[in-house]
Motif scaffolding. Structure first.
Motif, mmCIF file in Angstrom:
data_model
loop_
_atom_site.group_PDB
_atom_site.id
_atom_site.type_symbol
_atom_site.label_atom_id
_atom_site.label_comp_id
_atom_site.label_asym_id
_atom_site.label_seq_id
_atom_site.Cartn_x
_atom_site.Cartn_y
_atom_site.Cartn_z
ATOM 1 N N MET A 97 -0.034 16.520 16.002
ATOM 2 C CA MET A 97 0.053 15.398 16.331
ATOM 3 C C MET A 97 0.821 15.287 17.627
ATOM 4 S SD MET A 97 -1.561 13.004 14.698
ATOM 5 C CE MET A 97 -1.172 11.520 15.410
ATOM 6 N N VAL A 98 0.101 15.316 18.860
ATOM 7 C CA VAL A 98 0.940 15.614 20.067
ATOM 8 C C VAL A 98 1.728 14.467 20.496
ATOM 9 C CG1 VAL A 98 0.753 15.999 22.492
ATOM 10 C CG2 VAL A 98 -0.752 17.232 20.904
ATOM 11 N N SER A 99 1.034 13.239 20.427
ATOM 12 C CA SER A 99 1.791 11.937 20.642
ATOM 13 C C SER A 99 1.321 10.869 19.523
ATOM 14 C CB SER A 99 1.321 11.134 22.051
ATOM 15 O OG SER A 99 1.840 10.146 22.156
ATOM 16 N N PRO A 100 2.179 10.830 18.313
ATOM 17 C CA PRO A 100 1.727 10.075 17.184
ATOM 18 C C PRO A 100 1.925 8.771 17.346
ATOM 19 C CG PRO A 100 4.066 10.883 16.951
ATOM 20 C CD PRO A 100 3.547 11.489 18.371
ATOM 21 N N PRO A 101 1.353 7.808 16.583
ATOM 22 C CA PRO A 101 1.450 6.528 16.637
ATOM 23 C C PRO A 101 2.940 5.849 16.756
ATOM 24 C CG PRO A 101 0.202 7.033 14.603
ATOM 25 C CD PRO A 101 0.878 8.383 15.196
ATOM 26 N N HIS A 102 2.915 4.578 17.385
ATOM 27 C CA HIS A 102 4.231 4.207 17.509
ATOM 28 C C HIS A 102 4.083 2.720 17.734
ATOM 29 C CE1 HIS A 102 7.935 3.221 19.646
ATOM 30 N NE2 HIS A 102 8.513 4.207 18.805
ATOM 31 N N ALA A 103 5.110 1.979 17.259
ATOM 32 C CA ALA A 103 4.742 0.649 17.578
ATOM 33 C C ALA A 103 4.861 0.169 18.821
ATOM 34 C CB ALA A 103 6.138 -0.121 16.787
ATOM 35 N N GLY A 104 4.035 -0.670 19.414
ATOM 36 C CA GLY A 104 3.822 -1.096 20.792
ATOM 37 C C GLY A 104 2.971 -0.275 21.433
ATOM 38 N N LEU A 105 2.588 0.850 20.942
ATOM 39 C CA LEU A 105 1.759 1.677 22.001
ATOM 40 C C LEU A 105 0.240 1.666 21.192
ATOM 41 C CD1 LEU A 105 3.971 4.489 22.749
ATOM 42 C CD2 LEU A 105 3.374 2.491 24.123
ATOM 43 N N ARG A 106 -0.727 1.928 21.926
ATOM 44 C CA ARG A 106 -1.972 1.810 21.155
ATOM 45 C C ARG A 106 -2.840 3.192 21.091
ATOM 46 N NH1 ARG A 106 -6.149 -2.086 23.313
ATOM 47 N NH2 ARG A 106 -5.633 -1.018 25.398
ATOM 48 N N GLY A 107 -2.267 3.961 22.031
ATOM 49 C CA GLY A 107 -2.796 5.388 22.159
ATOM 50 C C GLY A 107 -2.178 6.354 21.315
ATOM 51 N N GLU A 108 -3.032 7.350 21.037
ATOM 52 C CA GLU A 108 -2.321 8.769 20.292
ATOM 53 C C GLU A 108 -2.952 9.771 20.984
ATOM 54 O OE1 GLU A 108 -2.912 8.650 16.021
ATOM 55 O OE2 GLU A 108 -3.067 6.405 16.069
ATOM 56 N N ILE A 109 -2.429 11.065 20.919
ATOM 57 C CA ILE A 109 -3.171 12.291 21.154
ATOM 58 C C ILE A 109 -2.848 12.992 19.978
ATOM 59 C CG2 ILE A 109 -3.028 14.055 22.807
ATOM 60 C CD1 ILE A 109 -1.832 12.152 24.914
ATOM 61 N N VAL A 110 -4.083 13.830 19.733
ATOM 62 C CA VAL A 110 -4.110 14.911 18.886
ATOM 63 C C VAL A 110 -4.691 15.981 19.372
ATOM 64 C CG1 VAL A 110 -5.230 15.412 16.481
ATOM 65 C CG2 VAL A 110 -4.304 13.033 17.020
ATOM 66 N N GLY A 129 -14.646 0.506 15.888
ATOM 67 C CA GLY A 129 -14.661 0.244 17.265
ATOM 68 C C GLY A 129 -13.262 1.052 17.979
ATOM 69 N N LEU A 130 -12.769 1.924 17.186
ATOM 70 C CA LEU A 130 -11.833 2.730 17.749
ATOM 71 C C LEU A 130 -12.292 3.746 19.146
ATOM 72 C CD1 LEU A 130 -8.777 3.972 17.038
ATOM 73 C CD2 LEU A 130 -9.974 5.726 15.889
ATOM 74 N N GLU A 131 -11.521 3.471 20.169
ATOM 75 C CA GLU A 131 -11.875 4.322 21.205
ATOM 76 C C GLU A 131 -11.367 5.454 21.238
ATOM 77 O OE1 GLU A 131 -10.759 4.167 25.892
ATOM 78 O OE2 GLU A 131 -10.751 2.287 24.791
ATOM 79 N N GLN A 132 -12.345 6.523 21.479
ATOM 80 C CA GLN A 132 -12.048 7.996 21.211
ATOM 81 C C GLN A 132 -12.586 8.914 22.491
ATOM 82 O OE1 GLN A 132 -13.160 10.236 17.594
ATOM 83 N NE2 GLN A 132 -12.163 8.682 16.445
ATOM 84 N N HIS A 133 -11.795 9.493 23.030
ATOM 85 C CA HIS A 133 -12.014 10.621 24.162
ATOM 86 C C HIS A 133 -11.886 11.929 23.494
ATOM 87 C CE1 HIS A 133 -11.823 7.429 27.218
ATOM 88 N NE2 HIS A 133 -10.928 6.757 26.187
ATOM 89 N N VAL A 134 -12.739 12.623 23.422
ATOM 90 C CA VAL A 134 -12.757 14.293 23.063
ATOM 91 C C VAL A 134 -12.931 15.209 24.122
ATOM 92 C CG1 VAL A 134 -13.541 15.961 21.286
ATOM 93 C CG2 VAL A 134 -13.858 13.326 20.769
ATOM 94 N N TRP A 135 -11.891 15.782 24.480
ATOM 95 C CA TRP A 135 -11.952 16.859 25.662
ATOM 96 C C TRP A 135 -11.784 18.075 25.128
ATOM 97 C CZ3 TRP A 135 -7.132 17.835 29.056
ATOM 98 C CH2 TRP A 135 -7.374 18.651 30.239
ATOM 99 N N VAL A 183 -7.578 5.377 21.045
ATOM 100 C CA VAL A 183 -6.990 4.114 21.419
ATOM 101 C C VAL A 183 -7.535 3.050 20.512
ATOM 102 C CG1 VAL A 183 -6.846 2.464 23.568
ATOM 103 C CG2 VAL A 183 -7.125 5.013 23.890
ATOM 104 N N THR A 184 -6.384 2.432 19.734
ATOM 105 C CA THR A 184 -6.953 1.181 18.857
ATOM 106 C C THR A 184 -7.356 0.119 19.529
ATOM 107 O OG1 THR A 184 -4.854 0.475 18.798
ATOM 108 C CG2 THR A 184 -5.506 2.056 16.971
#
Length: 185
Positions: A97-110, A129-135, A183-184
């Motif tokens: 969990m590089v950038s875990p969920p946090h209140a007020g933020l919609r994005g995460e990086i795993v 409907g969860l937006e995903q970007h797989v790099w 991105v939720t």
């Protein structure tokens, strides 16, 4: 952006107005709040009352909780040593969990790593409907979304909204490492 909650709120309100291309007079017309009050609010000279915030949020089509959650979250560094790493030995999958969920933020990086032969299936999205970007950072990944397989190699990025089943599969002889941005809606 300011460091206090009031300063961050003032800056965010000014940003919302300018992003819409509205003048102070335009916002006054949409919200019923005087131009002078709006000007003082955006400069951080006054703090908004609950009623005033409600009027502005109505003009922007936002909830007050969404606006406040955005400004409550001060920038934070998530140190590598503090990032949670989970390993599923049976499937050959490691998740950081590089950038875990946090209140007020919609994005995460795993960061995901799949061992050779790993094959992970998800029957349905946790959030439709969860937006995903797989790099893909290293290796080759076969990623199937809604029965459509995609062969991805280092440097490729697949972006989509998740509505159905997915499958992450490493058919190669080396691990595949990828960044997953969520991105939720």
């Amino acid at each position: 952006m300011g460091t206090t909650l009031d300063e961050r709120l003032a800056a965010r309100l000014a940003e919302l107005r300018t992003r819409r291309g509205w003048s102070l007079d335009d916002l006054a017309g949409h919200s019923g709040v005087s131009r002078s009050t709006l000007s003082r609010l955006e400069r951080g000279e006054v703090s908004p009352t609950a009623s005033l915030l409600g009027r502005l949020c109505t003009a922007y089509g936002w909830t007050a909780s969404r606006l406040l959650a955005e400004v409550e979250s001060a920038p934070a560094v998530v140190r590598a040593a503090e990032q949670t790493v989970w390993r599923d030995e049976s499937s050959g999958y490691t998740r950081r969990m590089v950038s875990p969920p946090h209140a007020g933020l919609r994005g995460e990086i795993v960061e995901g790593v799949l061992d050779p032969g790993a094959d992970i299936r998800y029957d349905a999205p946790s959030v439709p409907g969860l937006e995903q970007h797989v790099w893909i950072l290293d290796g080759t990944l076969e990623l199937t979304t809604d029965d459509h397989p995609h062969e991805l190699t280092a440097g490729d990025c697949l972006r989509f909204r998740l509505w159905g089943a997915t499958r992450f599969r490493n058919r190669g002889t080396h691990p595949v490492r990828y960044a997953l941005v969520l991105v939720t809606p």
